[in-house]
Write an enzyme that holds these catalytic residues in place. Structure first.
Site, PDB file in Angstrom:
ATOM      1  N   HIS A  70      -7.934  -5.111   0.154  1.00 43.81           N
ATOM      2  CA  HIS A  70      -6.645  -4.417   0.269  1.00 43.81           C
ATOM      3  C   HIS A  70      -5.802  -4.956   1.419  1.00 43.81           C
ATOM      4  O   HIS A  70      -4.577  -5.048   1.325  1.00 43.81           O
ATOM      5  CB  HIS A  70      -6.927  -2.922   0.459  1.00 43.81           C
ATOM      6  CG  HIS A  70      -5.702  -2.066   0.399  1.00 43.81           C
ATOM      7  ND1 HIS A  70      -4.895  -2.012  -0.721  1.00 43.81           N
ATOM      8  CD2 HIS A  70      -5.126  -1.246   1.306  1.00 43.81           C
ATOM      9  CE1 HIS A  70      -3.885  -1.171  -0.496  1.00 43.81           C
ATOM     10  NE2 HIS A  70      -4.005  -0.704   0.725  1.00 43.81           N
ATOM     11  N   ASP A 100      -8.923  -6.507  -4.148  1.00 46.11           N
ATOM     12  CA  ASP A 100      -8.541  -5.186  -3.640  1.00 46.11           C
ATOM     13  C   ASP A 100      -9.233  -4.123  -4.491  1.00 46.11           C
ATOM     14  O   ASP A 100      -8.839  -3.884  -5.629  1.00 46.11           O
ATOM     15  CB  ASP A 100      -7.023  -5.047  -3.696  1.00 46.11           C
ATOM     16  CG  ASP A 100      -6.526  -3.730  -3.109  1.00 46.11           C
ATOM     17  OD1 ASP A 100      -7.361  -2.859  -2.785  1.00 46.11           O
ATOM     18  OD2 ASP A 100      -5.296  -3.579  -2.965  1.00 46.11           O
ATOM     19  N   SER A 153       0.834  -1.194   0.000  1.00 42.51           N
ATOM     20  CA  SER A 153       0.000   0.000   0.000  1.00 42.51           C
ATOM     21  C   SER A 153       0.877   1.255   0.000  1.00 42.51           C
ATOM     22  O   SER A 153       1.740   1.393  -0.861  1.00 42.51           O
ATOM     23  CB  SER A 153      -0.941  -0.058   1.211  1.00 42.51           C
ATOM     24  OG  SER A 153      -1.904   0.961   1.154  1.00 42.51           O
TER      25      SER A 153
END
Lengths: 397, 397
Positions: free
Chosen positions: B355, B322, B157
């Site tokens: 995610h 995600d 991320s």
């Protein structure tokens, strides 16, 4: 039907108020002794009283579905592109009713209203309402107007949930249901977004447990955040990308917490606007109405059994980019209706706008609704006086 | 590699502090005269100083990536399943560094710290930082530790954005970049969610323009809502459905604003927990770090040109569910890297968790990282002393 018909607005409209003095017992267990519903009507009710169409509103809309007000020609009804002379719901042929639901903040009895038992605004004491409660009170409005059976009940999103519930609770009282951008129940993610909105409002120090009227405050900060998060879920990712992308508000980066990107500006504007006019207690309750909607719940999760009473013909419409109530969820409804041998027309409209597509002026969408109402028209002429209901045939989905 | 290796924890770890007295000029234009970075290190730096791996943290994590603290054996590092003896990032072979970024709230200089120019906490005056600023200060930490070149820089991320930026800003200082659950830039929808979180915090009356330390308050209400909305975007819709669905908290409906569904309970818990320990000013800045990340921006939107300096070999990983940073966005990075004839391995892991999958213990994901680090190992043995960089070959993606 080929778009050559001249369409016009219904023009100046005037809301009316219906007062009900018979108590209504709500699903939550509370009883409201008396209440008012504000509504509008467009077109003319025919002699047989068979051409009435009930339009159910979604989250933040109201009874003002079409036309404008004499004192404010800019205040156009929320579904004015759908309803009017020559429009998909043609007021030359149909008598169309918009109603503000119980618990609303646009004139019907709601949290802002005076509770006759206390002489003060209901505020936080206004009960939690449900789609079933709304449909029950809408049925009383139909009685009040002398409408035994609607030609159609229609709505998008939360409005579609009401149309669907009509077919379960009052199967004899409507011939057609238009169920647009609907879901058979909110997903965990849907509820999660609603809960964020509620917590933003409830934890606003100006909320005062819902009794902010007495404190002379409004929980605007909470409402603003609630609306911002809601708004994200109404638009598709792609629509946001093409409408705003990473466009900067002032051409260059400021590296500050002021508005940097256009999307921030847009959301703040939407939030501020909403916080000025919408009542927080109503918003809280409407999000709960959505959460609680789940006709299958009382049938052990079996949507087929839940929809078994339905006799209406259905037009079910979903939009490809709607990630709030995705086409997959509409197909669950369609499948359950077909399992009940209902007459169902289903269309998945390829539209980029996400959930909000049901409000927008999409030509294929509008032609579809136009064509469907043309069919209602034919049948009305033939069947109106006979009370014959058009159902039971398993149509193509 | 076949899972037969015994894995262990790195055990008790102790954070260290590096103090920097040379001013750092930030991208926003502000200068920080002096600052501290808190970091942890696991494993042993080899004689050639060629086996160091930098682990970059994402939104709410810290330098505490693995192991536990002597005084709190329950405080396990945030990527402990990834880092340790025999784990994918094997501390028997690599010297692994976790660092809390500038502006953080876990020990590095940030809004809570005393501004030496005023003798008071920085508060709202702490500048807006960027990924580039973080990478620049991480490079100084590498200097401080005598590490000329990392074997790898890695993160998921926001952490992956740092790894990617390392390959652009300091191409000679890393041999490998692990870019996991990344995006080349936030979408309008991503920014929109961040903006909702920021507005919830900024409009909390306890925020006081960021100077709440002086007021003895904490904008917990805002932080709570911010965390709730963030949390929704970390999980996939499906994961939420299977984990919570429409499960009721107390078995039956109460028709109240108390917790009704499990998902509400979960979100409130996450929000409350976060509001207790995380600094609001840091959260605000980290969301801005995300918004501003856009390496292509300075190259007229051309990601290929932006990534042209990169010399590292890449492992790029995305997760199918995600929806925050979708696989599609990772493929943009992969394509741009390949256009630069970089050595890229790309994997799309079928994982249900959304995610957050990059943090979870998925066997295929971990085996992939294990295999990749095995390859780094071999190369380290052969090339470590020679300074030969392994790049330029167009590998399969």
């Amino acid at each position: 039907m080929d778009g050559s018909t001249t369409t016009q607005t219904v023009g100046i409209v005037t809301p009316r108020i219906a007062k009900f003095t018979e108590p209504v017992a709500l699903k939550c267990g509370a009883v409201i002794d008396e209440y008012e519903l504000v509504y509008e009507a467009y077109g003319t009710l025919n002699r047989e009283r068979s051409n009435a169409v009930l339009v159910c509103h979604a989250l933040n809309a109201s009874h003002h579905a079409a036309g404008v007000y004499a004192d404010d020609p800019t205040d156009v009804g929320w579904w004015d592109n759908m309803i009017g002379p020559g429009k998909p719901v043609d007021t030359n042929r149909f008598f169309v009713i918009g109603v503000n639901n119980l618990g609303g903040c646009h004139g019907s009895t709601g949290p802002k209203s005076i509770n006759p038992r206390t002489g003060k605004p209901w505020g936080g004491q206004f009960p939690v309402v449900t789609v079933e409660d709304w449909v029950a009170t809408q049925a009383r409005l139909a009685d009040h107007l002398g409408i035994r059976q609607f030609a159609a009940v229609m709505g998008g999103s939360l409005g579609a949930m009401q149309a669907l519930t009509w077919t379960i609770k009052y199967p004899e009282r409507l011939r057609h249901a238009l169920v647009i951008a609907c879901t058979p129940s909110l997903s965990a993610q849907n509820i999660a977004f609603n809960e964020v909105a509620r917590q933003a409002i409830i934890t606003d120090p100006d909320f005062h447990g819902g009794d902010y009227y007495a404190h002379g405050t409004t929980p605007k900060r909470g409402l603003r955040v609630a609306r911002m998060v809601g708004h994200i879920t109404y638009l598709s990712d792609d629509e946001m990308a093409s409408k705003f992308g990473r466009q900067l508000k002032y051409g260059k980066l400021a590296y500050s917490f002021d508005t940097e990107f256009e999307i921030e500006s847009y959301l703040r504007y939407q939030g501020n606007k909403f916080a000025e006019y919408f009542d927080a207690n109503t918003y809280l309750r409407i999000t709960k109405v959505l959460d609680y909607f789940d006709p299958a719940f009382e049938h052990g999760g079996d949507l087929v059994r839940a929809l078994a009473p339905a006799k209406a013909s259905f037009l079910v419409i979903s939009f490809t980019t709607d990630w709030r109530f995705s086409p997959e969820r509409s197909r669950e409804i369609v499948t359950a209706l077909l399992d009940n041998r209902c007459d169902v027309t289903y269309a998945e409209i390829e539209a980029p706008h996400g959930h909000d597509a049901f409000l927008l002026d999409d030509v294929r969408y509008h032609r579809l609704v136009t064509a469907y109402f043309d069919r209602i028209g034919a049948e009305t002429a033939a069947d109106a006086g006979t009370g014959i209901l058009h159902h039971g045939s398993k149509a193509a989905a």
